[in-house]
Design an enzyme around this catalytic site. Structure first.
Site, mmCIF file in Angstrom:
data_model
loop_
_atom_site.group_PDB
_atom_site.id
_atom_site.type_symbol
_atom_site.label_atom_id
_atom_site.label_comp_id
_atom_site.label_asym_id
_atom_site.label_seq_id
_atom_site.Cartn_x
_atom_site.Cartn_y
_atom_site.Cartn_z
ATOM 1 N N ASP A 248 0.863 -1.173 0.000
ATOM 2 C CA ASP A 248 0.000 0.000 0.000
ATOM 3 C C ASP A 248 0.909 1.236 0.000
ATOM 4 O OD1 ASP A 248 -2.426 1.439 0.318
ATOM 5 O OD2 ASP A 248 -1.943 1.717 2.427
ATOM 6 N N ILE A 249 0.700 2.139 -0.936
ATOM 7 C CA ILE A 249 1.531 3.348 -1.002
ATOM 8 C C ILE A 249 0.858 4.443 -0.166
ATOM 9 C CG2 ILE A 249 2.636 5.036 -2.532
ATOM 10 C CD1 ILE A 249 3.510 2.169 -3.183
ATOM 11 N N ASP B 294 -1.972 18.209 -13.186
ATOM 12 C CA ASP B 294 -1.359 17.940 -14.504
ATOM 13 C C ASP B 294 0.048 18.508 -14.542
ATOM 14 O OD1 ASP B 294 -0.859 17.383 -17.144
ATOM 15 O OD2 ASP B 294 -2.141 18.969 -17.923
ATOM 16 N N GLU C 144 6.246 17.704 -22.350
ATOM 17 C CA GLU C 144 5.044 17.005 -22.858
ATOM 18 C C GLU C 144 4.022 18.009 -23.331
ATOM 19 O OE1 GLU C 144 0.916 15.276 -22.635
ATOM 20 O OE2 GLU C 144 1.756 16.998 -21.599
ATOM 21 N N GLU C 145 3.907 19.079 -22.572
ATOM 22 C CA GLU C 145 2.873 20.082 -22.866
ATOM 23 C C GLU C 145 3.135 20.811 -24.181
ATOM 24 O OE1 GLU C 145 0.210 20.027 -21.374
ATOM 25 O OE2 GLU C 145 0.445 19.598 -19.231
ATOM 26 N N ASP D 287 -0.700 10.330 -16.471
ATOM 27 C CA ASP D 287 -0.804 11.768 -16.703
ATOM 28 C C ASP D 287 -2.167 12.217 -16.185
ATOM 29 O OD1 ASP D 287 -0.813 14.335 -17.642
ATOM 30 O OD2 ASP D 287 -0.474 13.821 -19.746
ATOM 31 N N ASP E 78 -4.978 8.432 -3.998
ATOM 32 C CA ASP E 78 -4.658 7.236 -3.215
ATOM 33 C C ASP E 78 -4.917 5.958 -4.032
ATOM 34 O OD1 ASP E 78 -4.067 5.546 -1.121
ATOM 35 O OD2 ASP E 78 -5.850 6.025 0.055
ATOM 36 N N ASP F 124 -1.991 3.439 -5.723
ATOM 37 C CA ASP F 124 -1.941 2.005 -5.411
ATOM 38 C C ASP F 124 -2.134 1.168 -6.689
ATOM 39 O OD1 ASP F 124 -1.466 2.465 -2.719
ATOM 40 O OD2 ASP F 124 -3.570 2.285 -2.126
HETATM 41 N N1 DPN Z 1 -1.411 16.087 -20.702
HETATM 42 C C1 DPN Z 1 -2.720 16.613 -20.946
HETATM 43 C C2 DPN Z 1 -2.919 16.877 -22.387
HETATM 44 O O1 DPN Z 1 -2.077 16.465 -23.141
HETATM 45 O O2 DPN Z 1 -3.866 17.533 -22.757
HETATM 46 C C3 DPN Z 1 -3.827 15.831 -20.307
HETATM 47 C C4 DPN Z 1 -4.170 14.519 -20.823
HETATM 48 C C5 DPN Z 1 -3.581 13.382 -20.341
HETATM 49 C C6 DPN Z 1 -5.144 14.394 -21.765
HETATM 50 C C7 DPN Z 1 -3.933 12.139 -20.789
HETATM 51 C C8 DPN Z 1 -5.500 13.163 -22.214
HETATM 52 C C9 DPN Z 1 -4.877 12.053 -21.724
HETATM 53 ZN ZN ZN Z 2 -0.597 16.220 -18.734
#
Ligand code: DPN
Ligand code: ZN
Length: 316
Positions: free
Chosen positions: A41-42, A136, A170-171, A199, A301, A305
């Protein structure tokens, strides 16, 4: 509560192993493969502490943790320090994007099977420039971090190799994960058995989505949520929108979970998840208010897990 349930499952498992032994005779029973150990359990408090750190990092660096901004590199340094202290072999991979240096953090767990058969677990660590990015994607980043630290604490020796990653930019279009995948040879890509992505796992009006990808990986997650009496859904919103796409495009088996972004929760979903119909899963998505108060602790939570469960199952 969670502990108790696990103990009960263990007892049932050992009772049925004993039954198998008495039916098959002692010799045959020795050949029965032991079940993979259950994931621990985390502690959600530990995940929350990490999120508070990421919030402080943003506050000390102009309010965000975005690519090209000092708050991003400070986030990488924070995660790396914890992994180094726990015994991971860490590497910071640099890439250029939009005229600034980006960073991926890759952490290999030294115990366990050969890297020829690797399970990878990742999350993007950058925020948008409008806010601290705590749901996010502080949530996925802190959840994956605590699972990695649990692997170390348990001195796990999985039969596969375990590698964790925190992606940059990523963004800005899955830039960090793409640069990582492109840095691998065809042979190295083939050694990745599965890539799991996390994500957004603590959206305030939380949905429980499992990526609509590999069926066997989906089953690992679905079984876990079922054991918690949580109904899951697959979301078209997920497809291609986070770092798993970089791996999927290279032919790697992928999976993951997601608690929802800016889209609206339906009536039916609100009933099954005890949420608010007609409201976004995360009304602070990509906004300034995605701060430490923008976290659904129950989702955080359960979903953390769930990461641990999948890591233990898929690497065993
Ligand atoms: N990372 C965000 C995006 O790319 O818009 C949120 C997201 C994560 C959207 C996973 C969809 C799936
Ligand atoms: Zn994201």
């Amino acid at each position: 509560m969670i502990r108790k349930e696990k103990r009960r499952i263990l007892l049932v498992a050992s009772a049925s192993t004993a039954l198998a032994a008495s039916l098959l005779g002692a010799g045959a029973a020795q050949a029965v493969k032991p079940e993979a150990a259950a994931a621990p359990d985390i502690s959600v408090d530990s995940v929350q502490k990490d999120l508070k750190e990421l919030q402080s990092v943003a506050e000390a660096n102009g309010g965000n943790r975005a690519h090209g901004e000092p708050g991003f590199k400070a986030s990488i340094d924070f995660i790396k320090k914890k992994l180094d202290a726990a015994g991971f072999k860490t590497k910071v991979q640099e890439f250029d994007h939009g005229g600034t240096t980006g960073y991926n953090l890759v952490a290999d767990w030294p115990k366990g099977g050969s890297a020829d058969n690797t399970v990878m677990v990742g999350s993007h660590l950058d925020s948008v420039s409008d806010g601290a990015g705590i749901n996010d994607n502080g949530s996925g980043s802190a959840g994956v971090l605590e699972v990695a630290l649990a692997v170390a604490k348990e001195k796990l020796e999985p039969s596969k190799h375990l590698r964790f990653a925190w992606w940059g930019a990523e963004e800005e279009g899955l830039v960090g994960s793409q640069s990582y995948v492109q840095s691998l040879s065809q042979d190295e890509v083939k050694k990745i058995n599965t890539y799991l992505n996390f994500d957004m796992i603590a959206s305030p009006n939380a949905g429980y989505f499992v990526y609509d990808d590999d069926a066997a990986v989906q089953k690992v997650f679905k079984d876990y949520y079922k054991s918690k009496d949580i109904t899951t859904a697959t979301s078209p919103e997920v497809q291609g929108r986070s770092d798993h796409a970089s791996f999927k495009d290279a032919g790697v088996t992928v999976g993951g979970t997601f608690s929802g972004a800016g889209e609206t929760m339906t009536e039916e979903q609100a009933k099954q998840w005890n949420g608010k119909a007609g409201e976004p899963y995360d009304s602070c998505y990509h906004s300034e208010c995605d701060d430490i108060s923008n976290i659904n602790e129950k989702a955080l939570d359960v979903n953390t897990d769930g990461i641990a469960h999948a890591v233990w199952e898929l690497s065993s």
